[in-house]
Design a protein around this motif. Structure first.
Motif, PDB file in Angstrom:
ATOM      1  N   VAL A  49       0.850  -1.185   0.000  1.00  0.00           N
ATOM      2  CA  VAL A  49       0.000   0.000   0.000  1.00  0.00           C
ATOM      3  C   VAL A  49       0.885   1.235   0.000  1.00  0.00           C
ATOM      4  CG1 VAL A  49      -1.651   1.339   1.359  1.00  0.00           C
ATOM      5  CG2 VAL A  49      -1.878  -1.135   1.229  1.00  0.00           C
ATOM      6  N   SER A  50       0.503   2.240  -0.787  1.00  0.00           N
ATOM      7  CA  SER A  50       1.157   3.546  -0.750  1.00  0.00           C
ATOM      8  C   SER A  50       0.154   4.579  -0.268  1.00  0.00           C
ATOM      9  CB  SER A  50       1.679   3.935  -2.134  1.00  0.00           C
ATOM     10  OG  SER A  50       2.718   3.097  -2.552  1.00  0.00           O
ATOM     11  N   LEU A  51       0.518   5.324   0.755  1.00  0.00           N
ATOM     12  CA  LEU A  51      -0.342   6.388   1.253  1.00  0.00           C
ATOM     13  C   LEU A  51      -0.171   7.639   0.402  1.00  0.00           C
ATOM     14  CD1 LEU A  51       0.121   5.990   5.107  1.00  0.00           C
ATOM     15  CD2 LEU A  51      -1.358   4.709   3.541  1.00  0.00           C
ATOM     16  N   SER A  52      -0.972   8.645   0.703  1.00  0.00           N
ATOM     17  CA  SER A  52      -0.941   9.905  -0.036  1.00  0.00           C
ATOM     18  C   SER A  52      -0.614  11.052   0.908  1.00  0.00           C
ATOM     19  CB  SER A  52      -2.294  10.167  -0.701  1.00  0.00           C
ATOM     20  OG  SER A  52      -2.350  11.486  -1.208  1.00  0.00           O
ATOM     21  N   ASN A  67       2.665 -10.555   5.855  1.00  0.00           N
ATOM     22  CA  ASN A  67       2.639 -11.348   4.624  1.00  0.00           C
ATOM     23  C   ASN A  67       3.544 -10.773   3.534  1.00  0.00           C
ATOM     24  OD1 ASN A  67       0.781 -12.831   6.001  1.00  0.00           O
ATOM     25  ND2 ASN A  67      -0.962 -12.344   4.688  1.00  0.00           N
ATOM     26  N   GLY A  68       4.657 -10.148   3.952  1.00  0.00           N
ATOM     27  CA  GLY A  68       5.593  -9.604   2.983  1.00  0.00           C
ATOM     28  C   GLY A  68       5.172  -8.300   2.353  1.00  0.00           C
ATOM     29  N   ALA A  69       4.128  -7.656   2.871  1.00  0.00           N
ATOM     30  CA  ALA A  69       3.643  -6.402   2.303  1.00  0.00           C
ATOM     31  C   ALA A  69       4.593  -5.247   2.619  1.00  0.00           C
ATOM     32  CB  ALA A  69       2.250  -6.092   2.841  1.00  0.00           C
ATOM     33  N   THR A  70       4.520  -4.216   1.802  1.00  0.00           N
ATOM     34  CA  THR A  70       5.281  -2.986   2.016  1.00  0.00           C
ATOM     35  C   THR A  70       4.315  -1.832   2.195  1.00  0.00           C
ATOM     36  OG1 THR A  70       7.183  -3.730   0.718  1.00  0.00           O
ATOM     37  CG2 THR A  70       6.921  -1.360   1.009  1.00  0.00           C
ATOM     38  N   LEU A  71       4.482  -1.078   3.269  1.00  0.00           N
ATOM     39  CA  LEU A  71       3.727   0.155   3.493  1.00  0.00           C
ATOM     40  C   LEU A  71       4.639   1.319   3.128  1.00  0.00           C
ATOM     41  CD1 LEU A  71       1.326   1.822   4.568  1.00  0.00           C
ATOM     42  CD2 LEU A  71       2.352   1.638   6.853  1.00  0.00           C
ATOM     43  N   THR A  72       4.256   2.088   2.113  1.00  0.00           N
ATOM     44  CA  THR A  72       5.044   3.224   1.643  1.00  0.00           C
ATOM     45  C   THR A  72       4.373   4.517   2.068  1.00  0.00           C
ATOM     46  OG1 THR A  72       5.857   1.971  -0.259  1.00  0.00           O
ATOM     47  CG2 THR A  72       6.024   4.361  -0.368  1.00  0.00           C
TER      48      THR A  72
END
Length: 476
Positions: A49-52, A67-72
């Motif tokens: 997920v990429s925030l704004s 689960n290997g996710a990336t938070l940007t």
């Protein structure tokens, strides 16, 4: 929560979170509200997920990236932690997942309290990053402060593990008790690292008004630089469970009115919380260019406030650095000023003997205490040294530490200023002390991984070149 939040629908998520692929990547409720620019995040983030930066985000309860996710999180984003008991916003990055939070010197990322007024220490939980780097605990060990589940476990055997990047970021009013009654001694810190590897990038991060420690490292090899700890309740930098990283350019400033019942230190360092000397890898932080600033003899007018742990037990300041429970250490080119019990406190014979045999080092530092004869001190039960013999050893021609009779002898501009603090107050006002004693990066663990400079402490002489990136990303 005083700020009214609105949770976006799945359709709106597609536009606001550019990297979203699936609707189930955020587990969230829908709350009506008049402000479309405020979004609440809760539950699990299971795909990237990429925030704004155009929005404000509210963290409610445990937000777990897994689960290997990336938070940007892009530069300029504001993220607010929910403050209700039992639902305090806490961001957890699990093993194998990543946080990419890269602010800019003039446009930092800000994590803060969701209160519109009256913000305070420990309003919300904080940020917890977990990785697969070595610790001296089983890999089923759960990080402190949150429920003991598989999502809270950390550690492994990947020295270069990469949990992402945190740069030019401020974290304010975190370090709260997420669960349990007051007095559980189970707080979240401002920024916690559990088994985080040296493939992770961390620099230019400020933690202010933490309800527990500002920065705590449970094992791992992550090697941050340019860290600011401001007005924490407990310790500024805490190392445990086999931490092996390198740190450079750190500053900590305390408020005389804010300290913890456990005795607040600039550094607190243990090999193991039960004192097991044989647990490996042995905790062994390698630190250069640190400036630690205590209360400098100013009394706390009410040591029972704030209280975040044992109710009714008064808080106290202790040491610029407290090395205990069989830890190792290498500290150079640093400044310790203004603590009452000791500048350097060595606790236990295993820790003391590691200095004697050279497996630990404490060299080329300026050390001061507001109590005469306690700049270099040993704790009760430590028989390898007395205060006097420890001082003689650490100020010899090999170690070249200097005891300062007065805090002003460090020649910093205005280090204890709390009325209108700025980074410039930590600079060296005179080059005399620098040119007379210098700094040293030769031998030991300092030949690689450090920027060689000619001064002690986190900042150069006034007007000198430094890598702090200006003053707009930090805030006091």
């Amino acid at each position: 929560m005083k700020t009214i939040s609105k949770l976006l629908t799945i359709a709106a998520l597609t536009a606001s979170f550019a990297a979203c692929k699936k609707s189930e990547n955020l587990d969230r409720d829908i709350v009506t509200g008049p402000n479309p620019n405020v979004d609440t995040i809760k539950g699990f983030i299971t795909t990237s997920v990429s925030l704004s930066a155009s929005k404000t985000y509210v963290l409610k309860g445990l937000v777990i990236v897994k689960n290997g996710a990336t938070l940007t999180i892009p530069a300029g984003t504001r993220i607010e932690g929910f403050t209700a008991a039992g639902e305090k916003g806490t961001l957890v990055i699990t093993r194998g997942s990543k946080l990419i939070a890269n602010g800019l010197p003039a446009n930092p990322i800000i994590f803060t309290s969701n209160k519109t007024s009256g913000q305070a220490h420990g309003d919300w939980g904080g940020i917890i990053v977990l990785g697969n780097a070595p610790t001296n605990k089983p890999t089923t060990t759960a990080i402190e402060g949150i429920p003991n589940t598989s999502d809270a476990q950390y550690g492994g055997n990947v020295i270069g593990d990469n949990s992402g990047s945190i740069t030019y970021t401020r974290i304010e009013y975190a370090g709260g008790v997420f669960q349990g009654a007051l007095g559980s001694n189970n707080e979240v810190n401002g920024l916690t690292f559990g088994g985080v590897g040296n493939g992770t990038t961390v620099h230019h991060v400020q933690v202010s008004y933490s309800g527990d420690d500002s920065f705590e490292f449970f094992g791992g090899t992550v090697s941050p630089s340019y860290l600011i700890s401001y007005r924490a309740i407990d310790d500024d930098f805490d190392f445990d469970f086999g931490f092996q990283g390198k740190l450079q350019f750190l500053v900590a400033l305390r408020d005389p009115e804010i300290n913890d019942q456990s005795k607040s230190n600039g550094i607190e360092c243990d090999n193991d919380n039960t004192g097991v000397a044989t647990n490996t890898p042995r905790t062994h932080p390698v630190i250069s260019n640190l400036t630690i600033l205590g209360n400098n003899g100013v009394a706390d007018s009410n040591p029972l406030i704030p209280v975040t742990s044992t109710t009714g037990t008064p808080g106290a300041f202790q040491a610029g650095a407290h090395f205990r429970r069989n830890t190792g250490l290498e500290v150079r080119n640093s400044i310790f000023l203004g603590y009452p019990a000791a500048g350097l406190l060595i606790d236990g014979n295993v820790t003391a003997d590691s200095l004697t045999n050279g497996t630990s080092q404490f060299r080329y530092n300026f050390v001061h205490s507001n109590t005469a004869g306690s700049a270099f001190a040993v704790a009760s039960g430590t028989t390898s040294y007395t205060n006097a013999t420890l001082k003689a050893f650490l100020t010899n021609a090999t170690n070249l530490n200097v005891e300062l009779a007065n805090a002003g002898d460090a020649s910093l501009v205005n280090p204890f200023n709390l009325s209108s603090p700025v980074l410039g107050q930590f600079f060296i006002s005179s080059t005399t002390a620098v040119t007379a004693t210098g700094a040293n990066f030769t031998g030991g663990s300092f030949t690689t991984g450090f920027t060689s400079v000619a001064y002690r402490g986190a900042f150069p002489p006034t007007g000198g070149t430094n890598g702090w990136g200006g003053t707009t990303w930090s805030s006091f």
